[in-house]
Design an enzyme around this catalytic site. Structure first.
Site, PDB file in Angstrom:
ATOM      1  CB  SER A   1      21.816  69.580 -46.046  1.00 18.48           C
ATOM      2  OG  SER A   1      22.316  68.390 -45.492  1.00 18.48           O
TER       3      SER A   1
ATOM      4  CE  LYS B   1      19.270  66.306 -43.758  1.00 13.82           C
ATOM      5  NZ  LYS B   1      19.834  67.141 -44.763  1.00 13.82           N
TER       6      LYS B   1
END
Length: 183
Positions: free
Chosen positions: A45, A88
């Site tokens: 990701s 993230k």
């Protein structure tokens, strides 16, 4: 000091080593709990910035004197499974209006144009209702690989409360070929 209690040099040496190992372990626990934590990247990701298997340091003190800023890479517990952490990038701050239009991510009406975001034009909105207003004391996060990242675009992640942030990811230590600061 041990000479006074243990007369046998072999036993004294073993005791000294045991104490040294115990102190080192205690120092490691203190550092890991309060200063810097090692983390392993799980999944793709964050590609093309971080790759599956990369090892990074998470600075637990990074947000002690300043809040997270746009572009910071942060670690926080997976809201569905607290046993694992997500890593993230901060894309929205408290009060920001986030939107996804025609596969592009917008912050306060301005399209995000960051070189680290891959998949712009193909970003999907997940299960979050857009436009989305970032809550007070929270951040909106995205994985750099917008095609596959489970991030704030999904209701189960949504706003990431700043109180849950473990720290800022700022240094990769493995693989050695990628050793160094992370931007």
């Amino acid at each position: 000091m041990l000479k006074k209690w243990i007369s046998d040099p072999t036993l004294r040496s073993v005791a000294e080593w045991a104490i040294a190992i115990a102190l080192a372990f205690f120092a490691y626990l203190l550092l890991d709990s309060f200063v810097v934590k090692s983390a392993r990247i799980q999944g793709p990701s964050m590609e093309s910035t971080l790759y599956h298997g990369d090892r990074v340091f998470v600075n637990r003190l990074a947000f002690t004197f300043r809040p997270p800023q746009l572009g910071d890479i942060i670690a926080f517990p997976n809201p569905v499974n607290f046993e694992e952490n997500f890593i993230k990038r901060v894309a929205g701050l408290p009060g920001d209006v986030m939107d996804i239009v025609a596969g592009y991510v917008y912050r306060n009406g301005q399209r995000l144009e960051y070189s680290y975001l891959t998949g712009q034009g193909n970003a999907f909105s997940g299960t979050t209702t857009f436009p989305f207003i970032v809550a007070e004391n929270s951040v909106f996060v995205l994985g750099d690989n917008l095609m596959i990242s489970q991030d704030s675009r999904f209701a189960e992640v949504g706003n990431v409360n700043q109180g849950y942030i473990i720290g800022r990811v700022g240094f990769r230590w493995l693989p050695l070929s990628g050793l160094g600061r992370i931007n």
